[in-house]
Design a protein around this motif. Structure first.
Motif, PDB file in Angstrom:
ATOM      1  N   THR A   1       2.148  37.219  -0.640  1.00 55.19           N
ATOM      2  CA  THR A   1       1.111  37.848  -1.471  1.00 55.19           C
ATOM      3  C   THR A   1       0.185  36.825  -2.097  1.00 55.19           C
ATOM      4  N   THR A   2       0.756  35.811  -2.765  1.00 57.07           N
ATOM      5  CA  THR A   2      -0.108  34.823  -3.409  1.00 57.07           C
ATOM      6  C   THR A   2      -0.828  33.960  -2.384  1.00 57.07           C
ATOM      7  N   ASN A   3      -0.253  33.776  -1.217  1.00 57.58           N
ATOM      8  CA  ASN A   3      -0.970  33.023  -0.188  1.00 57.58           C
ATOM      9  C   ASN A   3      -2.196  33.784   0.289  1.00 57.58           C
ATOM     10  N   VAL A   4      -2.104  35.105   0.366  1.00 56.96           N
ATOM     11  CA  VAL A   4      -3.268  35.910   0.753  1.00 56.96           C
ATOM     12  C   VAL A   4      -4.338  35.860  -0.334  1.00 56.96           C
ATOM     13  N   PHE A   5      -3.931  36.001  -1.588  1.00 57.13           N
ATOM     14  CA  PHE A   5      -4.896  35.996  -2.686  1.00 57.13           C
ATOM     15  C   PHE A   5      -5.512  34.617  -2.922  1.00 57.13           C
ATOM     16  N   LEU A   6      -4.837  33.545  -2.520  1.00 53.34           N
ATOM     17  CA  LEU A   6      -5.306  32.180  -2.791  1.00 53.34           C
ATOM     18  C   LEU A   6      -5.693  31.429  -1.525  1.00 53.34           C
ATOM     19  N   PHE A   7      -6.004  32.140  -0.458  1.00 50.65           N
ATOM     20  CA  PHE A   7      -6.419  31.490   0.785  1.00 50.65           C
ATOM     21  C   PHE A   7      -5.434  30.393   1.205  1.00 50.65           C
ATOM     22  N   GLN A   8      -4.144  30.710   1.101  1.00 52.30           N
ATOM     23  CA  GLN A   8      -3.054  29.838   1.531  1.00 52.30           C
ATOM     24  C   GLN A   8      -3.063  28.466   0.856  1.00 52.30           C
ATOM     25  N   LEU A   9      -3.542  28.415  -0.368  1.00 51.67           N
ATOM     26  CA  LEU A   9      -3.484  27.176  -1.136  1.00 51.67           C
ATOM     27  C   LEU A   9      -2.049  26.673  -1.257  1.00 51.67           C
ATOM     28  N   GLN A  10      -1.088  27.595  -1.232  1.00 51.98           N
ATOM     29  CA  GLN A  10       0.299  27.211  -1.417  1.00 51.98           C
ATOM     30  C   GLN A  10       0.875  26.448  -0.225  1.00 51.98           C
ATOM     31  N   ARG A  11       0.185  26.470   0.897  1.00 52.12           N
ATOM     32  CA  ARG A  11       0.580  25.615   2.019  1.00 52.12           C
ATOM     33  C   ARG A  11      -0.106  24.264   1.822  1.00 52.12           C
ATOM     34  N   HIS A  12       0.271  23.642   0.725  1.00 51.88           N
ATOM     35  CA  HIS A  12      -0.478  22.491   0.232  1.00 51.88           C
ATOM     36  C   HIS A  12      -0.204  21.218   1.005  1.00 51.88           C
ATOM     37  N   SER A  13       0.977  21.113   1.589  1.00 58.07           N
ATOM     38  CA  SER A  13       1.305  19.903   2.342  1.00 58.07           C
ATOM     39  C   SER A  13       0.385  19.739   3.547  1.00 58.07           C
ATOM     40  N   ASP A  14       0.199  20.810   4.287  1.00 60.47           N
ATOM     41  CA  ASP A  14      -0.670  20.729   5.460  1.00 60.47           C
ATOM     42  C   ASP A  14      -2.104  20.485   5.036  1.00 60.47           C
ATOM     43  N   HIS A  15      -2.498  21.057   3.893  1.00 63.03           N
ATOM     44  CA  HIS A  15      -3.857  20.813   3.400  1.00 63.03           C
ATOM     45  C   HIS A  15      -4.089  19.339   3.121  1.00 63.03           C
TER      46      HIS A  15
ATOM     47  N   ARG B   1       0.836  -1.197   0.000  1.00 58.01           N
ATOM     48  CA  ARG B   1       0.000   0.000   0.000  1.00 58.01           C
ATOM     49  C   ARG B   1       0.874   1.252   0.000  1.00 58.01           C
ATOM     50  N   TYR B   2       0.314   2.328  -0.518  1.00 62.16           N
ATOM     51  CA  TYR B   2       1.055   3.577  -0.516  1.00 62.16           C
ATOM     52  C   TYR B   2       1.156   4.134   0.895  1.00 62.16           C
ATOM     53  N   GLU B   3       2.309   4.702   1.195  1.00 60.79           N
ATOM     54  CA  GLU B   3       2.511   5.335   2.489  1.00 60.79           C
ATOM     55  C   GLU B   3       1.525   6.487   2.675  1.00 60.79           C
ATOM     56  N   LYS B   4       1.323   6.866   3.922  1.00 60.55           N
ATOM     57  CA  LYS B   4       0.421   7.968   4.239  1.00 60.55           C
ATOM     58  C   LYS B   4       0.957   9.263   3.653  1.00 60.55           C
ATOM     59  N   VAL B   5       0.044  10.107   3.192  1.00 63.73           N
ATOM     60  CA  VAL B   5       0.444  11.409   2.658  1.00 63.73           C
ATOM     61  C   VAL B   5       1.083  12.234   3.770  1.00 63.73           C
ATOM     62  N   ASP B   6       2.235  12.831   3.466  1.00 67.54           N
ATOM     63  CA  ASP B   6       2.888  13.693   4.451  1.00 67.54           C
ATOM     64  C   ASP B   6       3.439  14.927   3.748  1.00 67.54           C
ATOM     65  N   PRO B   7       4.051  15.857   4.483  1.00 69.00           N
ATOM     66  CA  PRO B   7       4.487  17.128   3.890  1.00 69.00           C
ATOM     67  C   PRO B   7       5.495  17.009   2.754  1.00 69.00           C
ATOM     68  N   ARG B   8       6.079  15.855   2.526  1.00 67.27           N
ATOM     69  CA  ARG B   8       7.044  15.701   1.432  1.00 67.27           C
ATOM     70  C   ARG B   8       6.378  15.532   0.078  1.00 67.27           C
ATOM     71  N   HIS B   9       5.062  15.353   0.055  1.00 64.20           N
ATOM     72  CA  HIS B   9       4.381  14.962  -1.180  1.00 64.20           C
ATOM     73  C   HIS B   9       3.678  16.113  -1.909  1.00 64.20           C
ATOM     74  N   SER B  10       3.936  17.349  -1.494  1.00 56.80           N
ATOM     75  CA  SER B  10       3.366  18.520  -2.168  1.00 56.80           C
ATOM     76  C   SER B  10       4.420  19.621  -2.234  1.00 56.80           C
ATOM     77  N   TRP B  11       4.433  20.322  -3.355  1.00 59.61           N
ATOM     78  CA  TRP B  11       5.276  21.505  -3.469  1.00 59.61           C
ATOM     79  C   TRP B  11       4.603  22.663  -2.753  1.00 59.61           C
ATOM     80  N   ASN B  12       5.391  23.420  -2.010  1.00 57.69           N
ATOM     81  CA  ASN B  12       4.862  24.529  -1.225  1.00 57.69           C
ATOM     82  C   ASN B  12       5.533  25.840  -1.611  1.00 57.69           C
ATOM     83  N   SER B  13       4.866  26.922  -1.261  1.00 56.84           N
ATOM     84  CA  SER B  13       5.452  28.250  -1.387  1.00 56.84           C
ATOM     85  C   SER B  13       4.948  29.094  -0.229  1.00 56.84           C
ATOM     86  N   ASP B  14       5.855  29.823   0.402  1.00 55.17           N
ATOM     87  CA  ASP B  14       5.485  30.701   1.507  1.00 55.17           C
ATOM     88  C   ASP B  14       5.400  32.160   1.078  1.00 55.17           C
ATOM     89  N   ARG B  15       5.315  32.405  -0.237  1.00 64.02           N
ATOM     90  CA  ARG B  15       5.168  33.777  -0.715  1.00 64.02           C
ATOM     91  C   ARG B  15       3.887  34.376  -0.122  1.00 64.02           C
TER      92      ARG B  15
END
Length: 376
Positions: free
Chosen positions: A294-308, A278-292
């Motif tokens: 401005t775009t996090n404000v405009f996109l409701f922090q979509l860029q914090r994708h690992s935690d999502h 079986r595939y391992e559990k999803v963790d923060p290594r499996h998504s690209w993130n950005s802490d910029r």
């Protein structure tokens, strides 16, 4: 309560309403078009989203601050953050009506292309609002998610994203996870067709397991698509049949904005199989993130994708940044443009994927021809 926690404040709290600037931009463009009489005014929205925001992103930089765990329950419960997402929808629909009215007046090909991009970008970014709302347990928010998806005709995203993508993310089986060596232009038909097929299979299987006919109003895909049909019919009756090509074209631009974001969120990342296959559990290594910031404000922090992906019920204001998450070199607005140019994308991103896996491409989610000299 800890003194430090009681003293903590969300420093981005006054910034979150800036997300509403996006659906307001078409009204500014309308005013500019009326004042100047220039069809180029309808290029204001794409210029701001794809030009100004990346520049501000670069100048403002990153924000890696996370809320303390003890502050999260109060943040989650605050209605302030919810109402910002709710208010996006009436502004989105009003912007679409403004664009239809401008199209019906025949803005010429320069203004027409600008209008298509304007409505497509606003409704494409609205899919992110739908994404935020569609993950919640509250029935009202889930219906609001479908309403936000209606202008792009992408109602099946409500099913596929929650029950398909989140299960199969960062695996070869997921149509919304792009592969190392795969260009966006190859990814686009694979994800558009694959996600539709997956959504239909998931929803019809759900109904059949419960002994119900899937061809009913309770089918989440059909009732979402019905909203699109109703919306397009009302706009056609109001503004004339000539708006139908516009509605279709802006919808394609809108859901393509979503898919280019999907493309960059998991490019080349892969979950390993465990001893049980079986595939391992999803963790923060499996998504690209950005802490910029401005775009996090405009996109409701979509860029914090690992935690999502690790905590899909977390509301945007509580999402965290992790040191172990692979980081994009820029915010989504910039990376979206880079993704449209395959040689540039591969020069920027392929080395980062390989570095994430210690130089071992066999650990990545790759195209079959990657490393063989082919150019997928």
């Amino acid at each position: 309560m800890d003194v430090a926690v009681s003293a903590w404040r969300d420093t981005k709290r006054p910034l979150w309403p800036l997300a509403l600037v996006v659906p307001v931009l078409p009204f500014t463009a309308l005013l500019l078009a009326d004042v100047t009489g220039s069809a180029w005014a309808w290029w204001l929205t794409p210029l701001f989203i794809l030009g100004v925001i990346p520049l501000i992103d670069l100048l403002v930089g990153d924000d890696r601050a996370n809320p303390p765990d003890e502050a999260v329950p109060a943040l989650q419960a605050s209605p302030y953050y919810r109402w910002i997402t709710y208010l996006f929808l009436p502004a989105q629909y009003a912007a679409l009506a403004v664009a239809c009215a401008a199209w019906a007046r025949d803005p010429g090909w320069i203004g027409g292309v600008g209008l298509i991009l304007t409505a497509g970008l606003v409704n494409g970014i609205a899919i992110n609002t739908a994404h935020e709302l569609g993950h919640k347990r509250e029935t009202a928010e889930r219906w609001l998610s479908k309403i936000a998806l209606a202008p792009t005709g992408y109602g099946h995203f409500f099913v596929e994203h929650n029950r398909g993508h989140h299960v199969r993310v960062a695996t070869p089986e997921d149509p919304a996870s792009s592969r190392l060596g795969e260009s966006f232009w190859r990814f686009w038909p694979r994800t558009v067709i694959g996600s539709l097929r997956s959504a239909w299979h998931l929803e019809t299987s759900r109904h059949r397991l419960r002994g119900r006919n899937p061809w009913s109003v309770r089918n989440d895909i059909l009732n979402a698509w019905a909203m699109t049909v109703l919306l397009f019919a009302l706009l056609t009756v109001t503004f004339g049949v000539e708006v139908l090509p516009f509605l279709v074209l802006q919808a394609v631009v809108g859901f393509s904005v979503l898919e280019v974001v999907n493309y960059l969120e998991h490019y080349g990342l892969r979950r390993r199989r465990n001893a049980a296959g079986r595939y391992e559990k999803v963790d923060p290594r499996h998504s690209w993130n950005s802490d910029r910031l401005t775009t996090n404000v405009f996109l409701f922090q979509l860029q914090r994708h690992s935690d999502h992906h690790a905590n899909p019920l977390r509301r945007y204001q509580t999402l965290r940044s992790f040191d172990v998450s692979p980081q994009l070199p820029a915010g989504y607005a910039t990376m979206l443009l880079i993704a449209l140019i395959p040689p540039l994308w591969r020069r920027v991103m392929d080395p980062r994927v390989l570095a994430h896996y210690g130089g071992d491409a066999s650990l990545a989610n790759s195209t079959p021809s990657y490393g063989s000299g082919g150019r997928p």
